[in-house]
Design a protein around this motif. Structure first.
Motif, PDB file in Angstrom:
ATOM      1  N   THR A   1       1.155  -1.385  -0.322  1.00 43.51           N
ATOM      2  CA  THR A   1       0.457  -0.035   0.663  1.00 43.51           C
ATOM      3  C   THR A   1       0.955   1.027   0.206  1.00 43.51           C
ATOM      4  N   GLU A   2       2.511   1.359   0.686  1.00 45.52           N
ATOM      5  CA  GLU A   2       3.029   2.393   0.880  1.00 45.52           C
ATOM      6  C   GLU A   2       3.477   2.673  -0.478  1.00 45.52           C
ATOM      7  N   GLN A   3       3.591   2.269  -1.618  1.00 44.69           N
ATOM      8  CA  GLN A   3       3.687   1.769  -2.596  1.00 44.69           C
ATOM      9  C   GLN A   3       3.147   2.893  -3.501  1.00 44.69           C
ATOM     10  N   VAL A   4       1.739   2.735  -3.591  1.00 45.14           N
ATOM     11  CA  VAL A   4       0.549   3.150  -4.350  1.00 45.14           C
ATOM     12  C   VAL A   4      -0.494   4.616  -3.723  1.00 45.14           C
ATOM     13  N   ARG A   5       0.587   5.231  -4.928  1.00 50.40           N
ATOM     14  CA  ARG A   5      -0.147   6.243  -4.536  1.00 50.40           C
ATOM     15  C   ARG A   5      -1.843   6.795  -5.064  1.00 50.40           C
ATOM     16  N   ARG A   6      -1.458   6.538  -6.406  1.00 52.48           N
ATOM     17  CA  ARG A   6      -3.165   6.769  -6.916  1.00 52.48           C
ATOM     18  C   ARG A   6      -2.974   5.502  -8.316  1.00 52.48           C
ATOM     19  N   ALA A   7      -4.158   4.767  -9.298  1.00 54.05           N
ATOM     20  CA  ALA A   7      -3.999   4.490 -10.134  1.00 54.05           C
ATOM     21  C   ALA A   7      -5.672   5.104 -10.291  1.00 54.05           C
ATOM     22  N   ILE A   8      -6.053   4.365 -11.873  1.00 49.51           N
ATOM     23  CA  ILE A   8      -7.024   4.126 -12.865  1.00 49.51           C
ATOM     24  C   ILE A   8      -7.625   2.956 -13.053  1.00 49.51           C
ATOM     25  N   VAL A   9      -8.441   2.339 -12.999  1.00 54.33           N
ATOM     26  CA  VAL A   9      -9.184   0.778 -13.639  1.00 54.33           C
ATOM     27  C   VAL A   9     -10.543   1.971 -15.056  1.00 54.33           C
ATOM     28  N   ALA A  10     -10.049   0.659 -15.660  1.00 51.02           N
ATOM     29  CA  ALA A  10     -10.777   2.172 -17.187  1.00 51.02           C
ATOM     30  C   ALA A  10     -11.048   0.528 -18.032  1.00 51.02           C
ATOM     31  N   SER A  11     -12.164   0.741 -18.753  1.00 55.85           N
ATOM     32  CA  SER A  11     -13.046  -0.143 -19.354  1.00 55.85           C
ATOM     33  C   SER A  11     -11.650   0.419 -20.904  1.00 55.85           C
TER      34      SER A  11
ATOM     35  N   TRP B   1      -7.901   7.724 -37.105  1.00 54.54           N
ATOM     36  CA  TRP B   1      -8.378   6.861 -35.847  1.00 54.54           C
ATOM     37  C   TRP B   1      -8.704   6.332 -36.154  1.00 54.54           C
ATOM     38  N   PRO B   2      -7.920   4.575 -37.146  1.00 52.74           N
ATOM     39  CA  PRO B   2      -8.920   3.525 -37.108  1.00 52.74           C
ATOM     40  C   PRO B   2      -9.357   2.565 -35.440  1.00 52.74           C
ATOM     41  N   ARG B   3     -10.627   2.175 -35.479  1.00 58.16           N
ATOM     42  CA  ARG B   3     -11.092   2.105 -34.403  1.00 58.16           C
ATOM     43  C   ARG B   3     -12.646   1.093 -35.427  1.00 58.16           C
ATOM     44  N   GLY B   4     -12.765   0.213 -34.358  1.00 57.12           N
ATOM     45  CA  GLY B   4     -14.320  -0.372 -34.749  1.00 57.12           C
ATOM     46  C   GLY B   4     -15.512  -0.027 -34.340  1.00 57.12           C
ATOM     47  N   ARG B   5     -15.675   1.155 -33.305  1.00 58.72           N
ATOM     48  CA  ARG B   5     -16.937   1.879 -33.439  1.00 58.72           C
ATOM     49  C   ARG B   5     -16.580   3.870 -32.927  1.00 58.72           C
ATOM     50  N   ALA B   6     -16.593   4.590 -33.518  1.00 59.06           N
ATOM     51  CA  ALA B   6     -16.737   5.950 -33.324  1.00 59.06           C
ATOM     52  C   ALA B   6     -16.754   6.286 -31.915  1.00 59.06           C
ATOM     53  N   HIS B   7     -17.596   5.827 -31.423  1.00 57.87           N
ATOM     54  CA  HIS B   7     -17.672   5.581 -29.920  1.00 57.87           C
ATOM     55  C   HIS B   7     -17.513   4.505 -29.733  1.00 57.87           C
ATOM     56  N   ASP B   8     -17.728   4.519 -27.872  1.00 60.10           N
ATOM     57  CA  ASP B   8     -17.676   3.000 -27.646  1.00 60.10           C
ATOM     58  C   ASP B   8     -18.120   3.276 -26.168  1.00 60.10           C
ATOM     59  N   ASP B   9     -18.660   2.075 -25.652  1.00 61.97           N
ATOM     60  CA  ASP B   9     -18.902   2.655 -23.951  1.00 61.97           C
ATOM     61  C   ASP B   9     -17.524   3.120 -22.896  1.00 61.97           C
ATOM     62  N   ALA B  10     -17.601   3.098 -22.324  1.00 60.41           N
ATOM     63  CA  ALA B  10     -16.379   4.432 -21.492  1.00 60.41           C
ATOM     64  C   ALA B  10     -16.820   4.330 -20.211  1.00 60.41           C
ATOM     65  N   THR B  11     -16.049   4.157 -19.398  1.00 61.36           N
ATOM     66  CA  THR B  11     -15.705   3.405 -17.521  1.00 61.36           C
ATOM     67  C   THR B  11     -14.484   4.012 -17.099  1.00 61.36           C
ATOM     68  N   LEU B  12     -14.520   4.764 -16.256  1.00 61.87           N
ATOM     69  CA  LEU B  12     -12.987   4.811 -15.110  1.00 61.87           C
ATOM     70  C   LEU B  12     -13.271   4.917 -14.383  1.00 61.87           C
ATOM     71  N   ALA B  13     -12.222   4.457 -13.351  1.00 58.52           N
ATOM     72  CA  ALA B  13     -12.452   5.080 -11.733  1.00 58.52           C
ATOM     73  C   ALA B  13     -11.485   5.566 -11.147  1.00 58.52           C
ATOM     74  N   LEU B  14     -10.948   6.843 -10.300  1.00 54.63           N
ATOM     75  CA  LEU B  14      -9.668   7.419 -10.274  1.00 54.63           C
ATOM     76  C   LEU B  14     -10.028   6.187  -8.376  1.00 54.63           C
ATOM     77  N   CYS B  15      -9.038   6.032  -8.104  1.00 53.16           N
ATOM     78  CA  CYS B  15      -8.070   5.319  -6.770  1.00 53.16           C
ATOM     79  C   CYS B  15      -7.555   5.840  -5.635  1.00 53.16           C
ATOM     80  N   VAL B  16      -7.305   7.124  -4.792  1.00 50.98           N
ATOM     81  CA  VAL B  16      -6.601   7.924  -4.871  1.00 50.98           C
ATOM     82  C   VAL B  16      -5.894   7.182  -3.250  1.00 50.98           C
ATOM     83  N   PHE B  17      -4.680   6.545  -2.803  1.00 49.85           N
ATOM     84  CA  PHE B  17      -4.113   6.292  -1.433  1.00 49.85           C
ATOM     85  C   PHE B  17      -3.616   7.636  -0.379  1.00 49.85           C
TER      86      PHE B  17
END
Ligand SMILES: [Zn+2]
Length: 270
Positions: free
Chosen positions: A197-207, A254-270
């Protein structure tokens, strides 16, 4: 760990095939795989429930099982996959190659340890104070060779039925890639690790819909994405992603399958 997060469908009022949940010390992000139900409605999935139901049911089960700190994350995910398979109540063909499937990312603070598990192409980015964050994503699916298309066309092809049919047959096969679907054993093929835990400042969890600014568009670095989420909140990451997407609705720059996609992001601050 303090968590702020957002999960948005491609457009307002559309079904969201991502899922975000958090409880004390746990964050879970899922991204339902395959063609969206609105495109796939005339294709056989072998399931009467559909993708939004699957990610909601599995996500809730993961959050519950991972909430028990004595349960390792792979066991927690295996239990949740098994529970979700049972929740189809025998009405669906869970051996169908198109049975609902999802990526899963779990981040858990467990006493003095921060544990993570990544299954499929969603991402965890951990700022441990080094110049570059630790980025974990599972790209085993996109490393599947898909013959007869050039690299420029490849991304555009990746959402076609032809490509999906190839990919779906390789789910949870020995020569394919693991994904959360109906087989609990997939949990034991996830990428997992832990830090103090002491190593981690913040983290992102995302699709993958919420990391496009970095890994698809090359507009931001991972550190800049962490900074943007910290200063503007996860909504600002989504806003800037939608703005960039809107400048290239034909997916040429930017070649991609869909112009838009479902988007999810969580920011975790320690
Ligand atoms: Zn079903």
């Amino acid at each position: 760990m303090r968590v702020t997060g957002v999960s948005t469908p491609t457009r307002p009022f559309r079904d969201n095939e991502d899922w975000l949940g958090s409880g004390p010390g746990v964050v879970v992000v899922l991204d339902g795989c395959g063609q969206p139900d609105n495109i796939a409605e005339d294709t056989e999935r072998g399931c009467a429930h559909g993708l939004p139901w699957y990610v909601k049911t599995l996500g809730t089960a993961v959050l519950r099982s991972a909430g028990d700190l004595a349960t390792p994350l792979d066991d927690a995910l295996a239990t949740a996959i098994a529970e979700t398979a049972t929740a189809h109540h025998g009405r669906c063909d869970l051996h169908h190659p198109s049975t609902p499937a999802s990526t899963v990312v779990i981040l858990r603070e467990n006493r003095r340890t921060v544990e993570y598990l990544v299954l499929g192409d969603s991402t965890i980015a951990i700022d441990d104070g080094s110049p570059e964050p630790i980025v974990v994503t599972d790209d085993r699916e996109i490393r599947i060779p898909f013959p007869s298309i050039g690299s420029d066309e490849e991304q555009a092809k990746r959402n076609t039925r032809e490509y999906m049919a190839v990919v779906e047959k390789l789910r949870n096969q020995p020569d394919g890639f693991p994904i959360a679907a109906a087989d609990p054993q997939a949990a034991y093929r996830a990428l997992a690790g832990h830090l103090g835990t002491e190593q981690v400042r913040r983290a992102i969890v995302a699709s993958d819909g919420a990391t496009r600014l970095v890994d698809r568009f090359g507009i931001l670095t991972w550190t800049e994405l962490l900074d943007l989420a910290s200063s503007g909140g996860p909504e600002e990451v989504i806003n800037q992603t939608r703005t960039a997407e809107t400048t290239d609705l034909e997916c040429k720059k930017w070649p991609r399958g869909r112009a838009h996609d479902d988007a999810t992001l969580a920011l975790c601050v320690f």
